[in-house]
Design an enzyme around this catalytic site. Structure first.
Site, PDB file in Angstrom:
ATOM      1  N   THR A  17     -20.660 -44.065 -39.422  1.00 50.69           N
ATOM      2  CA  THR A  17     -21.458 -42.843 -39.373  1.00 50.69           C
ATOM      3  C   THR A  17     -20.545 -41.689 -39.765  1.00 50.69           C
ATOM      4  OG1 THR A  17     -22.889 -41.423 -38.043  1.00 50.69           O
ATOM      5  CG2 THR A  17     -21.182 -42.620 -36.844  1.00 50.69           C
ATOM      6  N   GLU A  18     -21.030 -40.837 -40.660  1.00 55.82           N
ATOM      7  CA  GLU A  18     -20.127 -39.909 -41.353  1.00 55.82           C
ATOM      8  C   GLU A  18     -19.523 -38.850 -40.444  1.00 55.82           C
ATOM      9  OE1 GLU A  18     -23.320 -40.577 -42.232  1.00 55.82           O
ATOM     10  OE2 GLU A  18     -24.345 -38.808 -43.022  1.00 55.82           O
ATOM     11  N   ASN A  19     -20.054 -38.719 -39.231  1.00 59.70           N
ATOM     12  CA  ASN A  19     -19.451 -37.768 -38.303  1.00 59.70           C
ATOM     13  C   ASN A  19     -18.237 -38.331 -37.566  1.00 59.70           C
ATOM     14  OD1 ASN A  19     -21.562 -39.335 -37.129  1.00 59.70           O
ATOM     15  ND2 ASN A  19     -21.396 -38.122 -35.261  1.00 59.70           N
TER      16      ASN A  19
END
Lengths: 220, 236, 220, 236
Positions: free
Chosen positions: C54-56
């Site tokens: 997940t890009e966070n």
């Protein structure tokens, strides 16, 4: 102004390093080059704290370890064993040069082969045809650190000036040096050229000028 | 000894003046430095440029700073939120400027600002409306956009543990933009859940080295934006 | 080829997600967009392991936590609470997008507003004058991940095709989509245009062609 | 379950063929993947392009690989060593090509290769001989050089602890180029002092996430190059 013609001893390597340390503000993040600059760490003025950065990935570098307790995976940029101080941190090379290139290191003290009147520095290669060129982190340091201090003997072993009008050796960076500490004097690089700040004990302006390859101004 | 701690959020942000460019950490509420932003609201500093991935939640934190009219320009990747109308209302009214940046480009531009890299090429956003006005360059037969670094006067960041010399660790996905913003601001102000002595954070586990941090204020029990939003709270 | 004129049900959201999951190789690093793509995680085929990014700032994302044990500092890109699996790691946003932009993520599954015959994707803005433009990480994902799978209803609520000759909405990326999973069919984007791979049960080629805004080839 | 471990250094490097571009971790001996490099010497793979900060120590490891004539081109920042003449001898004889890169630029080019950034501007080396042939561009009134990413077919890296899915931690200043090279190579081969199960490394303490690692071989007691040099050893 007249004085004895023979050369006085001037400052020792340790005295040059101690003199440079006097000009580093309390709390500075400092990177020390290999050679005489390394000695600066031994002369932190009373009441000040410097935090040492070594470009191979350590902030909060401490003194060399006692013999026998060296760790081959805890070394400085000169590949010599070091220690850490409380509050140290390890990081990879890109993060380390982020500190350098990004302007986060306050002071860097480097050796020199030549420094020019406009602050050009040559300290990585003689340019000789059979030399093995090796630059390491020097070009990154001079490009990224605001205060570049140079510690160097005033003249080369051959007697030729190392402080010159214009460098003949390949450059490390242009207009990057702030201040020069030699065995004979402390010299500032200003937009209007070199300016003498201080003479080593027993040194005459005349003699320093004679051994300097570029005009040297004084405040007087 | 170096000690970068400072007493209160109000003291910590007192150096921020009108017109400053301020990076604000956090992705959604995770890592949002709520107490520091609220201190900035109390202080009333205006005409700010704010950099954050979003535009805040509900009517607290960054959303409240925007709602309070203190932000002139917003640089972010995702200014929509199901929980806040403060940015959309101001944006539609023409009261706030928006620079929309793809999330990865935003992160990389901030890192570049901290790393002394003034510009870089990226494949992101080529051929889209966000490429308008930007230089396109072919490298090895592929098109790339030129993007510039982002720097700030101040960064407001929330971390988990800080030591007095400024080494930081973060908590889970609250890390997000924090380490990047710490590098890219002239003055970095951090709120830490816990402040410890130098040496208590293992040098191998430091995420943000102290060189990137200027002021630390301890906030042991920070507000949770999602709870405030659920309770319908607003600041001030 | 003739068939009933009324619309068959086609695949459900879950069936579309399950169908897409079938095409993800074992051991893949996978990023799932918000919405139907999130459902893919529920349908990992027997014997395969996917690692979710997940890009966070999390690799090794696990399913949502049981109610009451959510951690507001452990969320996904859609800002919903998640968990970690053994072998997970946390990192900052620049490192996270290094994984995306640098081509390290194997598959990304995204939603779409429009997909063109040449694989252009529009999924971030209608371009309406009063819309709040919001792009998030979509442009980075399509620029950096080799296999971009799209899951979308075949037609919009208005009945208009979402698979079109050329997108009318603002683009997320050009020529980036590999494969499209709709409620009616699975369609490959090839250098020679769209190619039908599979029809949903009870669906006719004729009907799918009628609901598709660009020519649709078949292997037959 | 994913398991990236592999039995021996020889098996780990068996995929490396003639002409490959190989990044080799380490700064001096710290982080040098000695056993992997020795396996590459045993294997006799030739015509390599090697990327490392230096050119090895004594007559072991990278120095021995060079001495053995397996390296066609060296990309590094500092090819001098007080302990090794193998590179200098070959260089003076015109038997090896040298691309000299400032250390920070080398690190940034490798990071860029891993991060999908094809090129960037940097102030480093402007006005020096290392700027020759490179584009200079004025940005905000300052000159910068354009530098290109560096990628490799393989990276050989030494770490402290690896779990089976490829998460890595390093030891002190042996971290150096390792995390960057892991990102920039198509296939990353790691020698780890210790291999553990997934979950044994705290997710907050992972330095290299597993996505960047392909093959792991456990070498519990790696050779120390400095000891080998002190003993006058040579490989093979």
């Amino acid at each position: 102004m007249t004085q004895k013609a023979h050369t006085a001893a001037g400052w020792s390597r340790e005295q040059m390093a101690a003199r440079a340390a006097q000009d580093i503000p309390d709390g500075s993040y400092v990177n020390l080059g290999i050679g005489i600059p390394e000695l600066v760490a031994q002369f932190v003025p009373e009441g000040r704290v410097f935090i040492y950065h070594t470009e191979n990935g350590l902030l909060g570098m401490g003194p060399p370890p006692p013999p026998g307790s060296e760790d081959p995976e805890l070394i400085n940029a000169g590949k010599k064993p070091v220690t850490t101080v409380p509050g140290a941190s390890f990081f990879h090379h890109a993060d380390s040069f982020t500190m350098i290139r990004g302007g986060h290191i306050d002071v860097c003290v480097l050796g020199a082969m030549q420094v020019s009147a406009s602050g050009d520095l040559a300290n990585w290669s003689t340019g000789a045809p059979d030399a093995i060129p090796a630059v390491g982190g020097a070009m990154d340091l001079v490009a990224g650190v605001d205060s570049i201090f140079v510690i160097t003997k005033h003249v080369a072993k051959t007697g030729e000036p190392k402080i010159v009008e214009s460098c003949t050796y390949p450059l490390t960076g242009r207009g990057v040096v702030s201040r020069i500490y030699t065995d004979l004097a402390v010299i500032d690089v200003t937009p209007r050229g070199l300016r003498l700040l201080e003479l080593a004990p027993g040194m005459s302006l005349e003699e320093v000028r004679r051994k300097t390859g570029a005009p040297l101004q004084t405040t007087s | 000894m170096i000690d970068k701690t400072i007493g209160t959020p109000a003291e910590a942000v007192s150096c921020i003046g009108d017109g400053a460019v301020v990076m604000i950490g956090g992705f959604g509420e995770a890592g949002s430095p709520v107490e520091l932003v609220h201190a900035l609201i109390d202080q009333g500093t205006g005409n700010l440029t704010a950099i954050n991935n979003n535009t805040g939640n509900g009517e607290v934190g960054l959303a409240a700073l925007i709602g309070n009219g203190q932000v002139r320009k917003m640089i972010c990747s995702y200014p929509r939120s199901s929980h806040s109308k403060l940015f959309p209302d101001r944006y539609r009214a023409g009261e706030i400027e928006l620079e929309l940046v793809p999330q990865g480009t935003l992160a990389e531009r901030i890192r570049a600002g901290g790393a002394g890299i003034p510009a870089f090429y990226t494949p992101t956003a080529v051929g889209t409306p966000l490429a308008e006005g930007k230089e396109v360059r072919q490298l090895d037969g592929h098109p790339y956009l030129l993007e510039r670094w982002l720097k700030a006067d101040f960064a407001l960041v929330r971390c988990e543990t800080a030591d007095r010399v400024g080494n930081l660790t973060y908590n889970k996905t609250a890390r997000n933009f924090g380490p990047l913003m710490c590098m890219a601001a002239k003055t970095t102000i951090v709120q830490a859940r816990r402040v410890v002595e130098p040496g208590e954070i293992d040098p191998e586990h430091v995420v943000t080295p102290g060189i990137f941090v200027d002021r630390i204020v301890e906030v042991p029990e920070p507000l949770h934006e999602s709870r405030l939003v659920a309770e319908g709270r607003r600041y001030p």
